[in-house]
Design an enzyme around this catalytic site. Structure first.
Site, short mmCIF file in Angstrom:
data_model
loop_
_atom_site.label_atom_id
_atom_site.label_comp_id
_atom_site.label_asym_id
_atom_site.label_seq_id
_atom_site.Cartn_x
_atom_site.Cartn_y
_atom_site.Cartn_z
N ARG A 94 0.89 -1.24 -0.07
CA ARG A 94 -0.20 0.04 0.06
C ARG A 94 1.03 1.21 -0.14
NH1 ARG A 94 -3.31 -1.69 5.23
NH2 ARG A 94 -1.37 -2.63 5.56
N LYS A 96 2.94 1.48 7.33
CA LYS A 96 3.60 0.59 8.39
C LYS A 96 4.47 1.37 9.13
CE LYS A 96 1.15 -3.32 8.20
NZ LYS A 96 0.30 -3.66 9.50
N GLU A 135 -3.90 3.62 14.27
CA GLU A 135 -4.83 2.86 15.14
C GLU A 135 -5.56 3.29 16.47
OE1 GLU A 135 -0.61 1.65 16.88
OE2 GLU A 135 -1.43 2.39 14.93
N HIS A 139 1.38 0.39 16.42
CA HIS A 139 1.39 -0.77 17.35
C HIS A 139 2.47 -1.04 18.37
CE1 HIS A 139 -2.43 -1.85 15.42
NE2 HIS A 139 -1.75 -2.04 14.12
N TYR A 188 0.45 3.38 11.34
CA TYR A 188 -0.01 2.35 12.06
C TYR A 188 1.34 2.11 12.75
CZ TYR A 188 -4.12 1.74 9.45
OH TYR A 188 -5.26 2.16 8.78
N ASP A 228 -2.18 -10.10 13.48
CA ASP A 228 -1.35 -8.80 13.83
C ASP A 228 -1.41 -8.58 15.27
OD1 ASP A 228 -3.81 -7.90 13.51
OD2 ASP A 228 -3.05 -6.11 12.42
#
Length: 378
Positions: free
Chosen positions: A17, A77, A120, A98, A96, A272
């Site tokens: 992406r 990412k 997120e 995380h 994102y 994930d």
């Protein structure tokens, strides 16, 4: 003078992406906001450099140029280890993150006093997740598409057609989790003509599903006894219960997987975040989507939306646009002051962890963003 936003190639393995599409570049440009794009950043999503040039972006020959000449780096990412050298004080990274999964990255962001906005964690007043939702929608729809493909005999499956044909019953799809992923999976499965059941522990979600689909879908309160009764009937099992990795929600036990039909398929969309299936002990990939255990095909692709990168990139880019516009128009501090959704997404701010859940996961101190920027959130 630095550009407002920078877009670099995604370096994480299997990621196809791109964070900003050419049409959103045009929208940003029309508001006087500039975008610098690394050459080739959009190629895997179907967008060439000329598309970006026509939209008004500037093209950079290297990632270094984009990182150094942009105020805000917009990614899909999290930064990879090879990108840590580009981190600097007051750089804004929006993607994102995380961070509970990537402690080394968290330490690098803190050490370099980066301002990190986790996509997120951007959250509205009514607890919606506007940047996570579109990717969950894509993932839920793709889960059925991928599962259907691997049910085909030549791909190792049982040879069941989810839609059935006149005189032959349709395939059985069971979905565990009635959130965004699950409800979108249900929509596609019903559209294919499958026999669909969905499980959740939240009666409100089940009521919502029932209100939309009525008797076209069977809703079940999720408990161990009901799962044990229904899972062995599944041709395709989709799990999508999100949790923190520490919770380790392995809802589907190995003994239950052993009872499933030979050639049935499991798609664990929650991989994930640790995953929901005991027999899924490792992620798979777009290149090698499945592995077999107990005669059941297991699919656990962490970045399922990358299977449809053009659609996914458009969806993400449209969703993030209002927040980029706010950052560009108002500047970082004022945008945080004025936009509660955006302030919720700030996880690291100039050496401090400013998201309570992130701090808890990392077992670190937490500092309210209000105390750092000198204002009371509305």
């Amino acid at each position: 003078m630095k550009h407002n936003f920078g877009v670099v190639k995604e370096l994480k393995e299997g990621e196809t992406r791109v964070s900003i599409t050419p049409d959103v570049v045009t929208m940003l440009n029309s508001n006087g906001l500039s975008v610098l794009v690394e050459s080739g950043a959009g190629e895997l999503s179907g967008f060439c450099d000329n598309d970006y040039i026509s939209a008004g972006a500037k093209i950079a020959s290297s990632a270094r140029e984009v990182w150094e000449d942009s105020k805000v780096i917009v990614k899909i990412k999290e930064p990879q280890s090879s990108e840590y050298k580009y981190l600097r004080p007051d750089l804004v990274v929006f993607c994102y993150l995380h961070l509970e999964l990537y402690k080394d990255l968290a330490q690098e962001l803190l050490k370099n006093k980066v301002i990190a906005i986790a996509s997120e964690c951007v959250k509205t007043k009514d607890n919606q997740l506007p940047l996570l939702t579109p990717m969950s929608e894509v993932a839920g729809r793709l889960a059925v598409q991928i599962g259907s493909r691997f049910l085909e005999k030549q791909n190792g499956g049982s040879g069941v057609l989810l839609s059935g044909v006149p005189g032959v019953q349709p395939g059985k799809v069971i979905i565990v989790g009635a959130g965004v992923v699950g409800s979108n999976a249900a929509q596609i499965a019903i559209g294919m003509g499958a026999d669909v059941s969905i499980f959740d522990i939240d009666p409100k979600k089940l009521v919502k599903i029932d209100g939309i689909y009525g008797t076209s879908i069977k809703t079940h309160y999720c408990n161990e006894a009901k799962l044990e009764a229904e899972i062995p009937k599944a041709d395709l099992l989709i799990t999508s219960v999100l949790s923190s990795p520490k919770q380790n929600l392995k809802i589907i036990k190995e003994e239950l997987v052993k009872k499933m039909k030979k050639g049935s398929v499991i798609v664990d969309v929650a991989i994930d975040r640790g995953g929901n299936v005991e027999t899924i002990d490792r992620p798979s990939s777009l290149e090698n989507p499945v592995y077999i255990k107990h005669d059941v095909l297991h699919c656990a692709i962490p970045n399922i939306p990358s299977a449809a990168p053009k659609t996914a990139s458009w969806a993400y880019s449209y969703a993030i646009y209002p927040y980029l516009k706010a950052l560009g128009d108002l500047g970082l501090i004022e945008a945080i002051k004025e936009n509660q959704d955006l302030s919720n997404g700030v996880c690291v701010f100039r050496g401090n962890i400013t998201n309570e859940q992130t701090a808890a996961a990392l077992e670190s101190d937490y500092t309210q963003i209000e105390l750092l920027v000198g204002f009371k959130l509305k």
